[in-house]
Design a protein around this motif. Structure first.
Motif, short mmCIF file in Angstrom:
data_model
loop_
_atom_site.label_atom_id
_atom_site.label_comp_id
_atom_site.label_asym_id
_atom_site.label_seq_id
_atom_site.Cartn_x
_atom_site.Cartn_y
_atom_site.Cartn_z
N ASN A 265 16.94 -2.30 85.40
CA ASN A 265 17.85 -3.44 85.21
C ASN A 265 17.74 -4.45 86.35
N ALA A 266 17.65 -3.97 87.59
CA ALA A 266 17.52 -4.86 88.73
C ALA A 266 16.19 -5.61 88.68
N LEU B 141 14.38 -6.46 85.92
CA LEU B 141 14.32 -7.46 84.85
C LEU B 141 15.33 -8.58 85.04
N SER B 142 16.48 -8.29 85.65
CA SER B 142 17.51 -9.31 85.85
C SER B 142 17.35 -10.05 87.17
N ASN B 143 16.47 -9.55 88.03
CA ASN B 143 16.26 -10.15 89.36
C ASN B 143 17.56 -10.18 90.15
N GLU B 144 18.33 -9.10 90.03
CA GLU B 144 19.60 -9.00 90.73
C GLU B 144 19.65 -7.70 91.53
N ILE C 191 11.68 -3.56 78.70
CA ILE C 191 12.90 -4.06 78.05
C ILE C 191 13.47 -3.00 77.12
N LEU D 101 15.33 -0.55 79.23
CA LEU D 101 16.62 -1.11 79.62
C LEU D 101 17.60 -1.06 78.45
N SER D 102 17.13 -1.35 77.25
CA SER D 102 18.00 -1.32 76.07
C SER D 102 18.54 0.09 75.83
#
Length: 347
Positions: A212-213, A215-218, A255, A258-259
């Motif tokens: 998640n980090a 793909l979201s760049n967070e 993805i 992540l889903s």
């Protein structure tokens, strides 16, 4: 032998003694009396193992390790600290930064040679870890040049050992890459405002952490901790970004991962919101049964955090399930005897 060792030590007597011992053992030895010179020698010669003192003027051992970890060419070199400080907090700091081992001064010839040979053996053995895990990458990416590139990137990374209960990353830390678990188990935990922990998942070998980090760049959205001694490999974010841009098929597969994670979290939240304690415990045991197999080890505290109940409630409910012949329990070892009955349990 033709293997290269770099020694970074500001004490002349210790450094010269180590150089002599390693030379007699057949190693090619490079020496530096300060951290800055040591970094230059490491970059220019790419040794097989680096020995480095912690307490040095100008740039200490932690600084040397930090700088070498930033360089892709030197980040994977086994790194052994030499220190007169045996306090546990210093060892923990070094290991969390990526050090592979410690030698506490004074050490004798056998300790020195054993430490180096151990790191060299583990460097060779890590290729076995990679090959076992990479065989399973076919389920993540298709057989094309993208898979070959991903294999190459992973093959260049250093395997890191995380001891039991050692934190891999904290909730809110900047996402600096994707972790691949090669061996062991890792739990991810969210901390509620009232201080309670909710365990979001238990991850095993050949699973990824931090999708998640990535793909979201967070930042990371949970805290990851080793449940047992575990081997992990960190794939840097910049390399993965390039890979995802070049090979859309790989991006689509991550993805999907992540889903699946999001779907599992939604199901867990629904269980916490609407299910009874018995139903929550039953669903948690079924989920662990599917992930870990019929037999698995888990502490009362971790099971409570995963099901969202008190530890006392865990003990009572497990006793009830055992009396009903749904599970068998010996210490922290749980065997699910009837996953079908547990899955059908009603509120």
């Amino acid at each position: 032998m033709n293997q290269k060792i770099l020694i970074i030590e500001d004490n002349n007597d210790i450094r010269e003694n180590v150089v002599e011992i390693l030379g007699l053992a057949g190693y090619t030895v490079f020496e530096a009396d300060n951290g800055k010179t040591g970094i230059e020698l490491a970059v220019n010669n790419l040794p097989d193992v680096i020995l480095c003192d912690i307490m040095m003027p100008e740039l200490d051992g932690y600084g040397v390790l930090f700088m070498l970890n930033k360089n892709p060419e030197t980040a994977a070199i086994p790194f052994i600290f030499l220190t007169a400080k045996a306090e546990r907090i210093d060892q923990r700091k070094g290991m969390e930064m990526g050090a592979d081992d410690y030698l506490t001064k004074p050490f004798d010839d056998i300790e020195l040679l054993n430490a180096i040979e151990s790191r060299l053996r583990k460097k060779t053995a890590q290729q076995c870890f990679y090959s076992q895990s990479l065989e399973n990458l076919n389920s993540i990416v298709s057989k094309n040049s993208g898979l070959a590139e991903l294999k190459r990137i992973i093959g260049e990374r250093k395997v890191r050992l995380f001891k039991k209960d050692q934190v891999i990353y904290y909730d809110g830390d900047k996402g600096n890459g994707l972790y691949l678990i090669l061996k062991g188990r890792v739990k991810t935990v969210k901390l509620a405002n009232d201080g309670r922990e909710l365990m979001t998942a238990i991850h095993s070998a050949e699973e990824y952490l931090g999708v998640n980090a990535l793909l979201s760049n967070e930042a990371y959205i949970d805290t990851a901790t080793a449940m047992e001694d575990s081997h992990l490999c960190l794939i840097p974010k910049d390399q993965l970004d390039n890979l995802l841009n070049l090979y859309p098929d790989i991006a689509r597969e991550f993805i999907k991962l992540l889903s699946n994670h999001i779907r599992d979290r939604e199901e867990q939240l629904l269980q916490l919101a609407y299910n009874s304690v018995r139903k929550r415990m039953a669903d948690t045991l079924v989920r662990l049964h599917k992930q870990q197999g019929g037999d698995f080890k888990i502490s009362r505290e971790d099971l409570a955090a995963m099901a969202g109940v008190a530890t006392e409630t865990v003990s009572r409910t497990l006793t009830d399930f055992k009396d009903e012949n749904l599970i068998d329990k010996k210490g922290s070892q749980i065997t699910v005897l009837s996953p079908e009955r547990l899955a059908k349990m009603k509120n």
